[in-house]
Design an enzyme around this catalytic site. Structure first.
Site, PDB file in Angstrom:
ATOM      1  N   THR A  50       0.854  -1.193   0.000  1.00  0.00           N
ATOM      2  CA  THR A  50       0.000   0.000   0.000  1.00  0.00           C
ATOM      3  C   THR A  50       0.889   1.241   0.000  1.00  0.00           C
ATOM      4  OG1 THR A  50      -0.086   0.004   2.420  1.00  0.00           O
ATOM      5  CG2 THR A  50      -1.918  -1.073   1.296  1.00  0.00           C
ATOM      6  N   ASP A 110       5.674 -11.123   8.597  1.00  0.00           N
ATOM      7  CA  ASP A 110       6.261 -10.071   9.425  1.00  0.00           C
ATOM      8  C   ASP A 110       7.711  -9.739   9.045  1.00  0.00           C
ATOM      9  OD1 ASP A 110       7.010  -8.325  11.374  1.00  0.00           O
ATOM     10  OD2 ASP A 110       6.827  -9.751  13.039  1.00  0.00           O
ATOM     11  N   LEU A 138       8.086   0.483   5.493  1.00  0.00           N
ATOM     12  CA  LEU A 138       7.189  -0.085   6.498  1.00  0.00           C
ATOM     13  C   LEU A 138       6.515   1.022   7.307  1.00  0.00           C
ATOM     14  CD1 LEU A 138       9.055  -3.044   8.254  1.00  0.00           C
ATOM     15  CD2 LEU A 138       7.406  -3.128   6.379  1.00  0.00           C
ATOM     16  N   TYR A 234       3.935  15.691  15.449  1.00  0.00           N
ATOM     17  CA  TYR A 234       4.637  14.856  14.482  1.00  0.00           C
ATOM     18  C   TYR A 234       6.161  14.951  14.632  1.00  0.00           C
ATOM     19  CZ  TYR A 234       5.544  11.812  10.666  1.00  0.00           C
ATOM     20  OH  TYR A 234       5.997  10.735   9.961  1.00  0.00           O
TER      21      TYR A 234
HETATM   22  P1  NAD Z   1       1.182   2.197   4.517  1.00  0.00           P
HETATM   23  O1  NAD Z   1       0.494   1.857   5.778  1.00  0.00           O
HETATM   24  O2  NAD Z   1       0.364   2.526   3.334  1.00  0.00           O
HETATM   25  O3  NAD Z   1       2.171   1.006   4.090  1.00  0.00           O
HETATM   26  C1  NAD Z   1       2.841   0.251   5.037  1.00  0.00           C
HETATM   27  C2  NAD Z   1       3.327  -1.047   4.433  1.00  0.00           C
HETATM   28  O4  NAD Z   1       4.051  -1.766   5.437  1.00  0.00           O
HETATM   29  C3  NAD Z   1       2.208  -1.996   3.961  1.00  0.00           C
HETATM   30  O5  NAD Z   1       2.625  -2.649   2.787  1.00  0.00           O
HETATM   31  C4  NAD Z   1       2.114  -3.001   5.105  1.00  0.00           C
HETATM   32  O6  NAD Z   1       1.635  -4.281   4.708  1.00  0.00           O
HETATM   33  C5  NAD Z   1       3.570  -3.088   5.496  1.00  0.00           C
HETATM   34  N1  NAD Z   1       3.785  -3.599   6.846  1.00  0.00           N
HETATM   35  C6  NAD Z   1       3.361  -3.087   8.030  1.00  0.00           C
HETATM   36  N2  NAD Z   1       3.804  -3.862   9.045  1.00  0.00           N
HETATM   37  C7  NAD Z   1       4.504  -4.871   8.500  1.00  0.00           C
HETATM   38  C8  NAD Z   1       5.213  -5.985   9.015  1.00  0.00           C
HETATM   39  N3  NAD Z   1       5.307  -6.226  10.323  1.00  0.00           N
HETATM   40  N4  NAD Z   1       5.807  -6.831   8.137  1.00  0.00           N
HETATM   41  C9  NAD Z   1       5.731  -6.620   6.795  1.00  0.00           C
HETATM   42  N5  NAD Z   1       5.100  -5.575   6.253  1.00  0.00           N
HETATM   43  C10 NAD Z   1       4.490  -4.713   7.094  1.00  0.00           C
HETATM   44  O7  NAD Z   1       2.177   3.373   4.888  1.00  0.00           O
HETATM   45  P2  NAD Z   1       2.753   4.604   4.050  1.00  0.00           P
HETATM   46  O8  NAD Z   1       1.943   5.798   4.378  1.00  0.00           O
HETATM   47  O9  NAD Z   1       3.012   4.241   2.628  1.00  0.00           O
HETATM   48  O10 NAD Z   1       4.130   4.797   4.817  1.00  0.00           O
HETATM   49  C11 NAD Z   1       5.339   4.236   4.366  1.00  0.00           C
HETATM   50  C12 NAD Z   1       6.472   5.120   4.873  1.00  0.00           C
HETATM   51  O11 NAD Z   1       6.308   6.433   4.335  1.00  0.00           O
HETATM   52  C13 NAD Z   1       6.488   5.288   6.393  1.00  0.00           C
HETATM   53  O12 NAD Z   1       7.816   5.319   6.839  1.00  0.00           O
HETATM   54  C14 NAD Z   1       5.844   6.641   6.592  1.00  0.00           C
HETATM   55  O13 NAD Z   1       6.222   7.267   7.782  1.00  0.00           O
HETATM   56  C15 NAD Z   1       6.390   7.374   5.393  1.00  0.00           C
HETATM   57  N6  NAD Z   1       5.644   8.597   5.028  1.00  0.00           N
HETATM   58  C16 NAD Z   1       4.280   8.633   5.048  1.00  0.00           C
HETATM   59  C17 NAD Z   1       3.631   9.815   4.729  1.00  0.00           C
HETATM   60  C18 NAD Z   1       2.123   9.911   4.737  1.00  0.00           C
HETATM   61  O14 NAD Z   1       1.598  11.017   4.724  1.00  0.00           O
HETATM   62  N7  NAD Z   1       1.420   8.812   4.737  1.00  0.00           N
HETATM   63  C19 NAD Z   1       4.369  10.956   4.363  1.00  0.00           C
HETATM   64  C20 NAD Z   1       5.753  10.862   4.302  1.00  0.00           C
HETATM   65  C21 NAD Z   1       6.390   9.675   4.645  1.00  0.00           C
HETATM   66 NA    NA Z   2       4.121   1.580   1.953  1.00  0.00          NA
END
Ligand code: NAD
Ligand code: NA
Length: 395
Positions: A50, A110, A138, A234
């Site tokens: 995702t 995991d 992650l 944050y």
């Molecule tokens: P998300 O929740 O959409 O994706 C997280 C992913 O990690 C998923 O594929 C999920 O299945 C996987 N995951 C979670 N726990 C797991 C585990 N134990 N083992 C294997 N896979 C696991 O998150 P995102 O928003 O795409 O965030 C990804 C990164 O980007 C993070 O570091 C987040 O801080 C960073 N980020 C997010 C934003 C935002 O606004 N959402 C902005 C900047 C940076």
């Molecule tokens: Na992701």
């Protein structure tokens, strides 16, 4: 079955396989419309199902014809109960990748565990030999430490004092004042253990120990900074401490991989609607104003636009344009002075009565439902769909 969104607070309990598939197809089409990227050819994405991780996998595969291995943690469907969206996304991604003749295999387990690292090591040895790009994306509220078996929980709290500000319930549009209590006890340390850099480094160590990183390989993890209004909860809060740790880990990894000339970077990305960001108070109000301002200026981006730009202009575009702390910045448009100045002004004005006017509440809500495959253009939600979708590479 016919699947409808069922929400409880800031989570949606159902997801739609056809809507998720359409989201993936739309992202693929976007990447293809932007042309080829001379990028990495063998790519491991950790957190691939995702958000930014999925967008990274799609950009690698359909922008650079890369072979991809994706690791994620999602729930498969059971009879009458839909899978989690990442499961459907990955099923759709693999289907499209395989149809395009691209290698794509996935591991649903995991990523924090030693077992899964071993599984990936074996898979790379067997199928790819080495990888030249590792994306670490992650986002998890919990981590079981592989050495002690202890389970840590991350929290989203300010540090030092109570933080009070405005927030919005994006389901109802109700703007209210909220107060968040500061971290206590081991909150900061626990959040750093879950979302800091330790696991990223463990991954890179595991790969390097088996000589699975190609000469000059790159690894990228994602971070966030954001505006003044969200700083206490944050960047200066518990999650910010974890991001500081993640950012510091990039330098450690680069140092450790010096012998093969590999480099670790953090890319600071833009604020986007995800399940995690919807649960952080204050952020949804900020994002709804941000979307409004960026759309008006014609510079709005979602995950796929962000990552396509990260790859084509920074990672493989010849100019990383690192900031003073050595980070890649694709939050550059979000942080533009004119954008932030307008948001500050709107922030003061925002009320329940005017938010649907001055903010993009509808855009926020639509993006939220889209995460689960709902409200996606071109999908017939009255049609009976098969919820029991399989991911081709996972038997
Ligand atoms: P998300 O929740 O959409 O994706 C997280 C992913 O990690 C998923 O594929 C999920 O299945 C996987 N995951 C979670 N726990 C797991 C585990 N134990 N083992 C294997 N896979 C696991 O998150 P995102 O928003 O795409 O965030 C990804 C990164 O980007 C993070 O570091 C987040 O801080 C960073 N980020 C997010 C934003 C935002 O606004 N959402 C902005 C900047 C940076
Ligand atoms: Na992701």
């Amino acid at each position: 079955m016919i699947i409808e969104p069922r929400t409880r607070g800031f989570i949606c309990l159902t997801s739609h396989p056809v809507g998720c598939e359409q989201n993936v197809k739309d992202q693929i089409a976007y990447v293809q419309s932007k042309g080829k990227i001379e990028g990495a050819k063998k790519v491991l994405v950790i957190g691939a199902s995702t958000g930014f991780g999925l967008a990274s996998r799609i950009t690698s595969a359909f922008g650079s014809d890369a072979a991809t291995i994706g690791v994620f943690f999602d729930k498969p469907a059971s009879e009458g109960r839909p899978a989690s969206p990442g499961f459907y996304n990955t099923a759709a991604f693999e289907k499209e990748a395989h149809a395009a003749g691209l290698y794509a295999k996935s591991i649903n387990a995991d990523a924090f565990s030693n077992d899964v690292k071993k599984q990936v090591v074996d898979l790379i040895k067997e199928d790819l030999g080495q990888v030249d790009l590792v994306i670490y994306s992650l986002a998890s509220p919990v981590r079981t430490h592989p050495e002690t078996g202890k389970r840590y929980k991350s929290v989203l709290k300010p540090i030092g004092e109570v933080f009070s500000n405005k927030t919005v319930d994006f389901h109802t549009g109700n703007v209210s004042e909220i107060s968040i209590k500061p971290a206590e006890g081991d909150d900061v340390a626990n959040t750093v253990t879950v979302m800091g850099g330790e696991d990223w480094k463990m991954w890179m160590d595991a790969l390097q120990a088996e000589n699975l990183l190609s000469e000059g390989a790159t690894t990228v993890a994602y971070s966030y900074i954001g505006p003044e209004v969200t700083k206490p909860v944050y960047r200066n809060g518990t999650i910010g401490a974890a991001k500081d740790d993640l950012e510091a880990t990039a330098f450690k990894i680069t140092e450790e991989l010096k012998s093969i000339g590999a480099k670790a970077y953090v890319s600071v990305n833009k604020a986007l609607v995800t399940q995690a960001s919807s649960a952080i108070p204050v952020i949804p109000l900020y994002i709804s104003l941000l979307f409004k301002v960026m759309k008006e200026k014609g510079i709005h981006e979602g995950c796929i636009e962000q990552i396509q730009r990260l790859y084509s202009e920074r990672l493989f575009g010849g100019d990383l344009a690192l900031d003073e702390k050595g980070r890649i910045r694709v939050d550059d448009w979000e942080m533009r002075k004119d954008v932030q100045a307008e948001i500050s002004k709107l922030w003061e004005e925002a009320t329940t009565e005017n938010l649907s006017e001055i903010g993009d509440l509808e855009g926020y809500s639509n993006e939220f439902f889209k995460l689960f495959g709902f409200k996606v253009a071109g999908v017939d939600y009255d049609a009976d769909v098969n919820e029991l979708v399989e991911i081709p590479s996972i038997q």
